[in-house]
Design an enzyme around this catalytic site. Structure first.
Site, short mmCIF file in Angstrom:
data_model
loop_
_atom_site.label_atom_id
_atom_site.label_comp_id
_atom_site.label_asym_id
_atom_site.label_seq_id
_atom_site.Cartn_x
_atom_site.Cartn_y
_atom_site.Cartn_z
N ARG A 130 82.43 -59.17 69.81
CA ARG A 130 82.39 -57.75 70.17
C ARG A 130 83.69 -57.31 70.83
O ARG A 130 84.19 -56.24 70.56
CB ARG A 130 81.22 -57.52 71.13
CG ARG A 130 80.95 -56.08 71.47
CD ARG A 130 79.99 -56.02 72.65
NE ARG A 130 78.73 -56.68 72.36
CZ ARG A 130 77.71 -56.10 71.75
NH1 ARG A 130 77.79 -54.86 71.39
NH2 ARG A 130 76.60 -56.78 71.54
N LYS A 178 75.15 -68.42 77.37
CA LYS A 178 75.01 -68.26 75.92
C LYS A 178 75.93 -67.18 75.39
O LYS A 178 76.13 -66.18 76.08
CB LYS A 178 73.55 -67.86 75.63
CG LYS A 178 73.27 -67.42 74.23
CD LYS A 178 72.61 -66.05 74.13
CE LYS A 178 73.55 -64.91 74.40
NZ LYS A 178 73.06 -63.60 73.98
N THR A 179 76.53 -67.32 74.28
CA THR A 179 77.09 -66.28 73.41
C THR A 179 78.04 -66.91 72.40
O THR A 179 78.89 -67.73 72.76
CB THR A 179 77.83 -65.14 74.14
OG1 THR A 179 78.38 -64.26 73.15
CG2 THR A 179 78.95 -65.57 75.07
N ASP A 225 77.43 -62.84 79.67
CA ASP A 225 77.96 -62.49 81.00
C ASP A 225 77.14 -61.38 81.66
O ASP A 225 76.82 -61.47 82.86
CB ASP A 225 79.45 -62.12 80.93
CG ASP A 225 79.76 -61.05 79.91
OD1 ASP A 225 78.95 -60.85 78.98
OD2 ASP A 225 80.81 -60.39 80.02
N ASP A 226 76.71 -60.38 80.89
CA ASP A 226 75.91 -59.30 81.49
C ASP A 226 74.55 -59.82 81.95
O ASP A 226 74.10 -59.51 83.05
CB ASP A 226 75.64 -58.20 80.45
CG ASP A 226 76.79 -57.21 80.39
OD1 ASP A 226 77.66 -57.28 81.28
OD2 ASP A 226 76.81 -56.39 79.47
N TYR A 232 76.45 -62.32 61.34
CA TYR A 232 75.04 -62.74 61.41
C TYR A 232 74.84 -64.09 60.70
O TYR A 232 73.91 -64.82 61.02
CB TYR A 232 74.15 -61.64 60.82
CG TYR A 232 74.32 -60.35 61.59
CD1 TYR A 232 73.72 -60.18 62.83
CD2 TYR A 232 75.14 -59.33 61.11
CE1 TYR A 232 73.91 -59.02 63.57
CE2 TYR A 232 75.33 -58.17 61.84
CZ TYR A 232 74.73 -58.02 63.08
OH TYR A 232 74.94 -56.89 63.81
N ASP A 253 80.30 -65.38 71.13
CA ASP A 253 81.62 -64.76 71.33
C ASP A 253 82.57 -65.64 72.14
O ASP A 253 83.78 -65.43 72.13
CB ASP A 253 81.48 -63.40 72.04
CG ASP A 253 80.86 -62.35 71.15
OD1 ASP A 253 80.49 -62.70 70.01
OD2 ASP A 253 80.74 -61.19 71.58
N ARG A 303 67.91 -56.65 74.04
CA ARG A 303 69.10 -56.23 74.79
C ARG A 303 68.77 -55.31 75.96
O ARG A 303 69.66 -54.66 76.49
CB ARG A 303 70.10 -55.56 73.84
CG ARG A 303 70.78 -56.52 72.86
CD ARG A 303 72.06 -55.95 72.31
NE ARG A 303 72.69 -56.83 71.35
CZ ARG A 303 73.51 -57.83 71.68
NH1 ARG A 303 73.76 -58.09 72.95
NH2 ARG A 303 74.06 -58.58 70.74
N GLY A 349 72.34 -61.26 71.91
CA GLY A 349 72.49 -61.70 70.52
C GLY A 349 72.13 -63.17 70.34
O GLY A 349 72.30 -63.98 71.25
P1 FBP Z 1 75.94 -61.47 72.88
O1 FBP Z 1 77.15 -61.03 73.65
O2 FBP Z 1 74.69 -60.87 73.35
O3 FBP Z 1 75.86 -62.97 72.80
O4 FBP Z 1 76.09 -60.97 71.36
C1 FBP Z 1 77.30 -61.11 70.70
C2 FBP Z 1 77.28 -60.52 69.31
O5 FBP Z 1 76.86 -61.47 68.35
C3 FBP Z 1 78.66 -59.95 68.98
O6 FBP Z 1 79.47 -60.93 68.40
C4 FBP Z 1 78.33 -58.79 68.08
O7 FBP Z 1 79.28 -57.78 68.23
C5 FBP Z 1 77.01 -58.31 68.61
O8 FBP Z 1 76.39 -59.41 69.21
C6 FBP Z 1 76.11 -57.74 67.54
O9 FBP Z 1 74.97 -57.23 68.14
P2 FBP Z 1 73.62 -56.89 67.40
O10 FBP Z 1 72.91 -58.18 67.20
O11 FBP Z 1 72.90 -56.02 68.37
O12 FBP Z 1 73.96 -56.24 66.11
#
Ligand code: FBP
Length: 552
Positions: free
Chosen positions: A252, A202-203, A175-176, A426, A205, A145, A81
């Site tokens: 998430r 990065k994230t 983390d993944d 977003y 979250d 992803r 993300g």
């Molecule tokens: P990452 O863990 O890849 O940084 O993404 C986090 C996130 O923004 C979450 O907060 C959210 O649940 C998810 O991505 C949304 O994913 P997508 O962009 O695939 O709708």
């Protein structure tokens, strides 16, 4: 490209590096620390990473650069993300690489890990990269992803690396993605390819952090963006005095984003998934907890309020996660088709009633119809419920409304309950990075190149002491294997970076816990306002409350 005045101004912003990286490439040398051990399951992790396990932590310090001169051809990907500051990681990497040797090359592989497998790339130039300095988004090369985890994929990456003569790959991800960076580093080392692999945390979250990594980038900007919006809604609520706003925020799994927003805005309610799980709270208990605040405030004539709901909440409610598991079973294999072929919602409801255990059906039954249907209609390609799509802000506001009706009938609740719903996710992921994220990300990228130049592999770029001014930040690297343990994933034991959930004995949660009862009843809103990019340092260079409480 049409440029806004802010975008033009941000091009001119010079991100701040940690003091020790400001010396100039010729005056940066390495200080090696202790050999490391993984956080758990040491024997198993050591056996899985024979070439990259147990390496030393390292710090960069002032001194003569002793790295071996060679032409570097580095590939970089953005994974997962979007998070504000990703462009600056690439810019910092590029600047350090070019400052070391003009002939060095940086290739950006497009669309995330799949770009690396399919050899879809661009070569960065000054002109191209300058359009992305200090901007939000991942559009510089895109993201994706696809998981980079199978040997077949690694073999493709090896071929692509050979074709371009890559000396290193930088993976910017969560983390993944960084777990996979460690596995790729091990593969490249075992096959003696000479390709180094470095990760950057990065994230939005905020769940990639530990004793070495103080924060993942993007969390600062995203939570400031959501907090601005929540503060604005609080002020609206306090002006109109007629609505309760239920606001879901991204994250998430972990509730760091919700907690940080609560610390910034002091809402009446903020649910924390980790607490719900620890206390094994039921849906009825959560509903009553919110309804109590609404009732008390309503009976005081304050028919308004704000409740923050973390995106991942439902998975933390034990009875809800049990229900989701049963639904996934109920629709496994060909049963999805059978279910979809049923002519009406009533027929489907009957099918569900017969298929669920009595306990799970009792939970299902109290859900609003819209949510019941979401559980069955919006499923992923494997037939699983898409938990992140559940409108938990509507779920809890409906349940609270039903509870208040009962209380009104019993004569205890005398207020009015008007509902508004929001989802902030977003909106924050591609904001112009705050000065903190602009500086932190640029430093992570710059530092990643220093790790490459000094020959390290399987390391995460580490910039620390982040609650202090950038001048006092430290830069170095930590072996990714140090952050790993073994976890059960899809029925298999896997080495993974341990995800950081909200710690219930940590200072951010403790602060929230100490104040929330007062915030629930008394209007205590705070209005953080928009991110400030220019002006006094005390408003422009603020870190998150979470980081400040943890490290300040
Ligand atoms: P990452 O863990 O890849 O940084 O993404 C986090 C996130 O923004 C979450 O907060 C959210 O649940 C998810 O991505 C949304 O994913 P997508 O962009 O695939 O709708």
């Amino acid at each position: 490209m049409n440029l806004s005045p802010l975008q033009k101004a941000r091009y001119q912003y010079q991100p701040k590096l940690p003091g020790m990286l400001r010396n100039g490439i010729a005056d940066i040398c390495v200080k090696e620390g202790e050999a490391t051990q993984s956080v758990a399951d040491q024997d198993k992790i050591a056996a899985l990473f024979p070439n990259t396990y147990g390496k030393k932590e390292i710090t960069f310090v002032k001194g003569t650069n002793t790295s071996v001169a060679k032409k570097q051809v580095v590939g970089v990907i953005l994974s997962g993300g979007q998070a504000p500051g990703g462009h600056n990681v690439v810019c910092g990497l590029y600047d350090a690489l070019k400052a070391t040797d003009k002939n060095n090359v940086l290739l950006g592989f497009k669309g995330g890990p799949s770009g690396l497998i399919q050899d879809s790339y661009i070569e960065f130039t000054d002109e191209f990269i300058d359009q992305y300095r200090n901007t939000g988004g991942f559009d510089i090369i895109g993201s994706g992803r696809t998981k980079l985890e199978t040997v077949a994929q690694f073999m493709e990456v090896e071929k692509v690396a050979q074709k371009h003569g890559l000396t290193a790959i930088v993976i910017i991800g969560g983390d993944d993605s960084n777990t996979n960076a460690a596995v790729l580093a091990e593969y490249m080392a075992a096959k003696k390819t000479g390709v180094q692999v470095i990760g950057c945390p990065k994230t939005i979250d905020g769940d990639l952090k530990n004793e070495d990594i103080e924060a993942s980038f993007g969390f600062d900007t995203a939570t400031k963006t959501y907090s601005e919006l929540i503060g604005n809604i609080e002020r609206d609520a306090n002006s109109a005095k007629k609505y309760w706003h239920f606001i879901k925020v991204m994250g998430r799994s972990a509730s760091h984003v919700a907690l940080e927003c609560a610390l910034e805005t002091q809402p009446n309610i903020c649910l924390i998934g980790e607490e719900v799980a620890a206390k094994k709270m039921s849906i009825a208990q959560i509903t009553n907890y919110i309804a109590d605040a609404v009732e008390t405030r309503g009976n005081n004539g304050e028919n308004f309020g704000v409740a923050i709901i973390p995106e991942g909440i439902v998975e933390f409610v034990p009875e809800f996660s049990a229900l989701i598991k049963e639904i996934n079973e109920l629709l496994a294999g060909s049963k999805t088709e059978e279910f979809n072929a049923l002519p009406s919602w009533d027929a489907k409801y009957d099918f569900i009633k017969k298929g669920l255990s009595a306990e799970s059906f009792a939970v299902f039954e109290i859900l609003p119809t819209g949510i019941q249907q979401q559980l069955f209609l919006e499923r992923d390609p494997h037939g699983n419920v898409q938990v992140s799509l559940i409108e938990s802000e509507k779920l809890f506001s409906e349940l609270v409304k039903n509870e208040l009706k009962k209380r009104a009938q019993a004569g205890t609740y005398k207020g009015k309950f008007g509902q508004q719903h929001h989802f902030f996710g977003y909106e924050g992921r591609c904001a112009f990075p705050s000065n903190f994220d602009a500086d932190y990300c640029y430093s992570l990228g710059y530092n990643a190149f220093m790790l490459i130049q000094y020959g390290y592999t399987g390391y995460l770029s580490k910039v620390s002491n982040l609650s202090k001014p950038a001048e006092e930040w430290n830069a170095g690297g930590m072996p990714i294997t140090k952050m790993m343990n073994i976890e059960r994933r899809n029925g298999e034991d896997k080495p993974v970076i341990r995800k950081a959930l909200v710690e219930l004995d940590g200072k951010p949660f403790k602060y929230f816990e100490a104040h929330r009862d007062e915030w629930a009843v008394k209007t205590s809103f705070t209005y953080p306002g928009a991110i400030q990019y220019y002006g006094p340092s005390e408003v422009c260079d603020l870190t998150t409350r979470t980081l400040w409480l943890e490290k300040g």
